[in-house]
Design a protein around this motif. Structure first.
Motif, short mmCIF file in Angstrom:
data_model
loop_
_atom_site.label_atom_id
_atom_site.label_comp_id
_atom_site.label_asym_id
_atom_site.label_seq_id
_atom_site.Cartn_x
_atom_site.Cartn_y
_atom_site.Cartn_z
N ARG A 252 101.96 19.01 -33.68
CA ARG A 252 101.01 18.42 -32.72
C ARG A 252 99.64 19.06 -32.86
NH1 ARG A 252 103.38 17.02 -26.79
NH2 ARG A 252 104.98 15.53 -27.46
N LEU A 253 98.63 18.23 -32.73
CA LEU A 253 97.26 18.70 -32.60
C LEU A 253 96.77 18.31 -31.22
CD1 LEU A 253 95.76 17.65 -36.07
CD2 LEU A 253 96.64 19.89 -35.39
N HIS A 254 96.26 19.29 -30.48
CA HIS A 254 95.76 19.04 -29.12
C HIS A 254 94.25 18.82 -29.18
CE1 HIS A 254 99.51 20.04 -26.92
NE2 HIS A 254 99.75 20.74 -28.01
N LEU A 255 93.82 17.69 -28.62
CA LEU A 255 92.42 17.28 -28.71
C LEU A 255 91.70 17.49 -27.39
CD1 LEU A 255 93.86 15.89 -31.11
CD2 LEU A 255 92.46 13.87 -30.67
N ASP A 256 90.39 17.81 -27.47
CA ASP A 256 89.59 17.85 -26.25
C ASP A 256 89.23 16.42 -25.87
OD1 ASP A 256 87.30 17.03 -27.71
OD2 ASP A 256 86.66 19.09 -28.07
N PRO A 257 88.73 16.20 -24.63
CA PRO A 257 88.46 14.83 -24.18
C PRO A 257 87.51 14.06 -25.10
CG PRO A 257 88.40 16.34 -22.33
CD PRO A 257 88.51 17.19 -23.56
N GLY A 258 86.53 14.73 -25.64
CA GLY A 258 85.59 14.06 -26.54
C GLY A 258 86.25 13.56 -27.80
N ALA A 259 87.18 14.35 -28.34
CA ALA A 259 87.88 13.94 -29.54
C ALA A 259 88.83 12.78 -29.26
CB ALA A 259 88.66 15.12 -30.13
N GLY A 274 86.98 19.01 -32.69
CA GLY A 274 87.55 18.43 -31.47
C GLY A 274 88.97 18.86 -31.18
N VAL A 275 89.52 19.78 -31.98
CA VAL A 275 90.91 20.20 -31.80
C VAL A 275 90.95 21.57 -31.14
CG1 VAL A 275 93.09 20.73 -32.99
CG2 VAL A 275 91.63 18.86 -33.80
N THR A 276 91.78 21.69 -30.11
CA THR A 276 91.85 22.94 -29.34
C THR A 276 93.06 23.80 -29.69
OG1 THR A 276 93.01 21.81 -27.54
CG2 THR A 276 90.60 21.90 -27.41
N ALA A 277 94.13 23.20 -30.21
CA ALA A 277 95.34 23.96 -30.52
C ALA A 277 96.19 23.19 -31.51
CB ALA A 277 96.14 24.25 -29.25
N LEU A 294 96.12 16.61 -21.40
CA LEU A 294 97.29 16.75 -20.54
C LEU A 294 98.60 16.76 -21.33
CD1 LEU A 294 96.26 14.36 -17.60
CD2 LEU A 294 96.01 16.85 -17.76
N GLY A 295 98.51 16.76 -22.66
CA GLY A 295 99.70 16.84 -23.49
C GLY A 295 100.32 15.51 -23.85
N ARG A 296 99.72 14.40 -23.39
CA ARG A 296 100.27 13.07 -23.69
C ARG A 296 99.91 12.67 -25.11
NH1 ARG A 296 98.14 7.91 -20.40
NH2 ARG A 296 96.36 8.31 -21.77
N VAL A 297 100.91 12.20 -25.86
CA VAL A 297 100.67 11.76 -27.24
C VAL A 297 99.92 10.42 -27.22
CG1 VAL A 297 101.72 11.07 -29.43
CG2 VAL A 297 102.71 12.95 -28.09
N VAL A 298 98.76 10.39 -27.85
CA VAL A 298 97.94 9.17 -27.84
C VAL A 298 97.83 8.52 -29.22
CG1 VAL A 298 96.59 9.90 -25.84
CG2 VAL A 298 95.80 10.51 -28.15
N ALA A 299 98.14 9.27 -30.28
CA ALA A 299 98.01 8.73 -31.63
C ALA A 299 98.85 9.56 -32.58
CB ALA A 299 96.54 8.73 -32.06
N GLU A 312 92.07 28.55 -38.17
CA GLU A 312 90.72 29.07 -38.40
C GLU A 312 89.67 27.97 -38.49
OE1 GLU A 312 89.65 30.85 -42.16
OE2 GLU A 312 91.46 30.05 -43.10
N LEU A 313 90.11 26.71 -38.50
CA LEU A 313 89.16 25.60 -38.55
C LEU A 313 88.78 25.10 -37.16
CD1 LEU A 313 90.92 23.37 -41.28
CD2 LEU A 313 89.48 25.38 -41.63
N LEU A 314 89.59 25.42 -36.16
CA LEU A 314 89.43 24.82 -34.84
C LEU A 314 88.06 25.11 -34.22
CD1 LEU A 314 92.96 25.40 -33.23
CD2 LEU A 314 92.14 23.55 -34.70
N GLY A 315 87.50 24.06 -33.64
CA GLY A 315 86.24 24.19 -32.93
C GLY A 315 85.01 24.34 -33.81
N ARG A 316 85.18 24.27 -35.11
CA ARG A 316 84.05 24.48 -36.03
C ARG A 316 83.65 23.17 -36.70
NH1 ARG A 316 86.12 29.51 -39.61
NH2 ARG A 316 83.96 29.51 -40.36
N SER A 317 82.39 23.03 -36.98
CA SER A 317 81.91 21.80 -37.62
C SER A 317 82.26 21.83 -39.11
CB SER A 317 80.39 21.69 -37.47
OG SER A 317 79.73 22.66 -38.28
N THR A 318 82.37 20.64 -39.71
CA THR A 318 82.70 20.56 -41.13
C THR A 318 81.59 21.19 -41.98
OG1 THR A 318 81.80 18.31 -41.11
CG2 THR A 318 84.18 18.53 -40.93
N ARG A 319 80.34 21.10 -41.50
CA ARG A 319 79.23 21.71 -42.25
C ARG A 319 79.38 23.23 -42.29
NH1 ARG A 319 73.40 19.80 -40.51
NH2 ARG A 319 74.36 17.86 -41.22
N GLU A 320 79.72 23.80 -41.13
CA GLU A 320 79.91 25.26 -41.05
C GLU A 320 81.10 25.68 -41.92
OE1 GLU A 320 81.45 28.63 -37.85
OE2 GLU A 320 81.01 26.59 -37.16
#
Length: 346
Positions: A252-259, A274-277, A294-299, A312-320
């Motif tokens: 599972r990948l947990h997404l923030d609301p924006g993601a 956009g991934v938190t965990a 809230l943990g609900r699977v959406v996709a 180590e990728l979480l929360g970082r931009s692809t450019r960074e």
């Protein structure tokens, strides 16, 4: 033990349709059950290894029975064993599609079954009704006929007086208040799985008739028997249909609301920012579930990185990430073409 008379009765119907020019693909269950007798087993084994052994023996018995029965009409059969794990891979589902198409061109009747000898609890279709719906989409079938031990879907237990046959189902609203799972239990399926299979097929544009095996000839002739599920307007890509219905997430990948909004509402790719965990142990190319706050699977999607690489990728931009880890990290976690939405986001 295979009921040869029942097999012959079904083949009588299918052969008649085939001789009239209709192409037929038969999705059959029963491999494990067919292997019990030769192995000296009286009941279905509970452990996976013995189930797989029974399937290995039973698949040969089953296809031999169909081969003999269709041979009465001068028709040949070809066995096609599919696994859910195969079907989510780009090249593999294309191979299955080509094989089935070529068998039909060669005037062979494909007999399709799940490959129980290698399927595990985590990677299996789960029931042959769902497999049939996915195969119907794979071959772009004109119709899918699901056979049960009752002649139609009823609004209640068909053994009770007053239960009404549902002749047509045009959408979920027609199933409100319908009691599923009472009556019509067949094998590991049952009426619940048949309705779910009908939903998959009609969602992919394939009309479905649900009826009893004894009425198969009438159903194939277009008579007003059973329950007719009308197709919807959507025609999803084959691979996304497999991803939605023939796979389970390996993690599972947990997404923030924006993601969640970007992926679900705007159909964008999933980026690391956009991934938190992350949960689970999966490899690049595996299906993973995408969850909202809230943990609900959406996709669900096919991930581009191993589980161990993602933290180590979480929360970082692809450019960074490209600047610090190298250009190969300047890409999405999951490309939008490899994402299927599982439920509407509100």
């Amino acid at each position: 033990m295979i009921d040869v008379d029942r097999v012959d009765s079904l083949v009588d119907v299918l052969a008649a349709r085939r001789k009239s020019g209709t192409q037929i693909v038969l999705v059959s269950s029963g491999a494990i059950a067919a292997g019990l007798g030769p192995l000296g087993l009286s009941t279905r084994p509970r452990d996976l290894a013995t189930q797989q052994a029974a399937a290995s023996v039973g698949q040969g018995v089953l296809v031999a029975c169909y081969t003999s029965s269709f041979a009465r009409y001068g028709l040949r059969v070809g066995q096609v064993l599919l696994t859910a794990d195969d079907m989510m891979r780009r090249s593999h589902h294309a191979n299955a599609q080509r094989t089935l198409a070529r068998l039909l061109e060669l005037d062979i009747v494909p007999v399709v079954n799940e490959n129980d000898t290698v399927a595990t609890d985590e990677i299996r279709f789960g029931d042959n009704d769902r497999l049939a719906a996915l195969v119907a989409h794979l071959i772009r079938a004109d119709a899918l006929v699901l056979l049960s031990d009752v002649d139609a879907l009823y609004d209640g237990d068909p053994r009770r007086s007053g239960a009404r046959r549902l002749a047509d189902v045009r959408g979920p609203e027609d199933l409100v208040g319908v009691e599923l799972g009472k009556g019509g239990a067949v094998g590991t399926g049952g009426m619940v799985t048949k309705v779910q299979a009908a939903k998959i097929a009609t969602g992919a544009g394939v009309p479905v008739v649900l009826t009893a095996a004894a009425r198969a000839a009438e159903a194939l002739a277009g008579a007003d028997v059973g329950t007719f599920f009308h197709p919807g307007g959507r025609h999803p890509g084959t691979r996304l249909l497999w991803l939605a219905h023939a796979t389970t997430g390996r993690g599972r990948l947990h997404l923030d609301p924006g993601a969640v909004e970007a992926v679900v509402d705007r159909r964008k790719s999933l980026l690391p920012a956009g991934v938190t965990a992350v949960e689970g142990d999966f490899a690049a190319g595996d299906p993973v579930d995408l969850c909202g706050p809230l943990g609900r699977v959406v996709a669900r999607g096919l991930v581009n990185f191993d589980a161990g690489e993602i933290p180590e990728l979480l929360g970082r931009s692809t450019r960074e990430l490209a600047a610090t880890l190298g250009p190969e990290y300047e890409r999405e976690l999951i490309h939008r073409d490899d994402i299927v939405i599982l439920e509407p986001h509100h």
